[in-house]
Design an enzyme around this catalytic site. Structure first.
Site, PDB file in Angstrom:
ATOM      1  N   ASP A   1       2.419   2.530   2.543  1.00 16.95           N
ATOM      2  CA  ASP A   1       2.400   3.224   3.820  1.00 16.95           C
ATOM      3  C   ASP A   1       3.729   3.041   4.545  1.00 16.95           C
ATOM      4  O   ASP A   1       4.397   2.022   4.384  1.00 16.95           O
ATOM      5  CB  ASP A   1       1.266   2.695   4.699  1.00 16.95           C
ATOM      6  CG  ASP A   1      -0.087   3.123   4.164  1.00 16.95           C
ATOM      7  OD1 ASP A   1      -0.098   3.833   3.156  1.00 16.95           O
ATOM      8  OD2 ASP A   1      -1.103   2.743   4.746  1.00 16.95           O
TER       9      ASP A   1
ATOM     10  N   CYS B   1       0.819  -1.212   0.000  1.00 18.33           N
ATOM     11  CA  CYS B   1       0.000   0.000   0.000  1.00 18.33           C
ATOM     12  C   CYS B   1       0.855   1.265   0.000  1.00 18.33           C
ATOM     13  O   CYS B   1       0.330   2.363  -0.171  1.00 18.33           O
ATOM     14  CB  CYS B   1      -0.932   0.012   1.197  1.00 18.33           C
ATOM     15  SG  CYS B   1      -0.044  -0.071   2.753  1.00 18.33           S
TER      16      CYS B   1
ATOM     17  N   CYS C   1      -2.174  -3.417   8.501  1.00 16.32           N
ATOM     18  CA  CYS C   1      -1.729  -2.098   8.948  1.00 16.32           C
ATOM     19  C   CYS C   1      -1.134  -2.182  10.346  1.00 16.32           C
ATOM     20  O   CYS C   1      -0.255  -1.393  10.697  1.00 16.32           O
ATOM     21  CB  CYS C   1      -2.892  -1.111   8.964  1.00 16.32           C
ATOM     22  SG  CYS C   1      -3.922  -1.179   7.495  1.00 16.32           S
TER      23      CYS C   1
ATOM     24  N   CYS D   1      -2.720   5.004   6.094  1.00 17.12           N
ATOM     25  CA  CYS D   1      -4.167   5.011   6.228  1.00 17.12           C
ATOM     26  C   CYS D   1      -4.582   5.266   7.678  1.00 17.12           C
ATOM     27  O   CYS D   1      -3.748   5.283   8.577  1.00 17.12           O
ATOM     28  CB  CYS D   1      -4.720   3.675   5.770  1.00 17.12           C
ATOM     29  SG  CYS D   1      -4.319   2.348   6.922  1.00 17.12           S
TER      30      CYS D   1
HETATM   31 FE1  FES Z   1      -1.562  -0.046   4.302  1.00 14.43          FE
HETATM   32 FE2  FES Z   1      -3.140   0.618   6.156  1.00 14.43          FE
HETATM   33  S1  FES Z   1      -3.655   0.368   4.093  1.00 14.43           S
HETATM   34  S2  FES Z   1      -1.060   0.389   6.301  1.00 14.43           S
END
Ligand code: FES
Length: 122
Positions: free
Chosen positions: A35, A33, A102, A58
């Site tokens: 992140d 993602c 996450c 997120c």
């Molecule tokens: Fe990747 Fe939350 S969507 S850390």
């Protein structure tokens, strides 16, 4: 749907920021993602006295980051190494299944910060 606690930590995250004099720094990212999280710890006599974080991610990642700073503060390094993604998700009254990844960020970044501190000390 996010729990109330997740929403609380997401909208009002605790311990956000940098720590210029950190004793240990842990960085963790999720290539899927994109992140990323950076976590700073301050250590005295094997106890985590302060934690700060910066997260690009997120809502769940921010809530998990915020929660890990609260949970880890005051713990010994060994205790903090036992924090898991499951225990963080529990502390937040659960995360939706598709958001469980996450919670890896928080636990992994904390463990890396502890390893960083220990390797600097060694
Ligand atoms: Fe990747 Fe939350 S969507 S850390």
């Amino acid at each position: 749907m996010y729990s109330k606690k997740v929403m609380d930590h997401f909208t009002n995250p605790r311990n956000v920021g940098e720590m210029p004099d950190a004793d240990g720094i842990g960085e963790e990212g999720n290539p899927v993602c994109g992140d990323a999280m950076k976590l700073f710890i301050k250590v005295k006599d094997d106890v985590i006295t302060d934690v700060k974080f910066q997260t690009f991610g997120c809502g769940a990642a921010i809530a998990v980051s915020s929660m890990v700073t609260e949970v880890a503060k005051g713990m010994t390094l060994d205790e903090a190494m036992k924090i898991t993604k499951e225990s963080l998700s529990e502390a937040l009254d659960g995360l939706p299944p598709q958001k469980m990844h996450c919670s890896n960020l928080g636990a992994d970044a904390l463990h890396k910060a502890i390893e960083d501190y220990r390797s600097k000390k060694a």
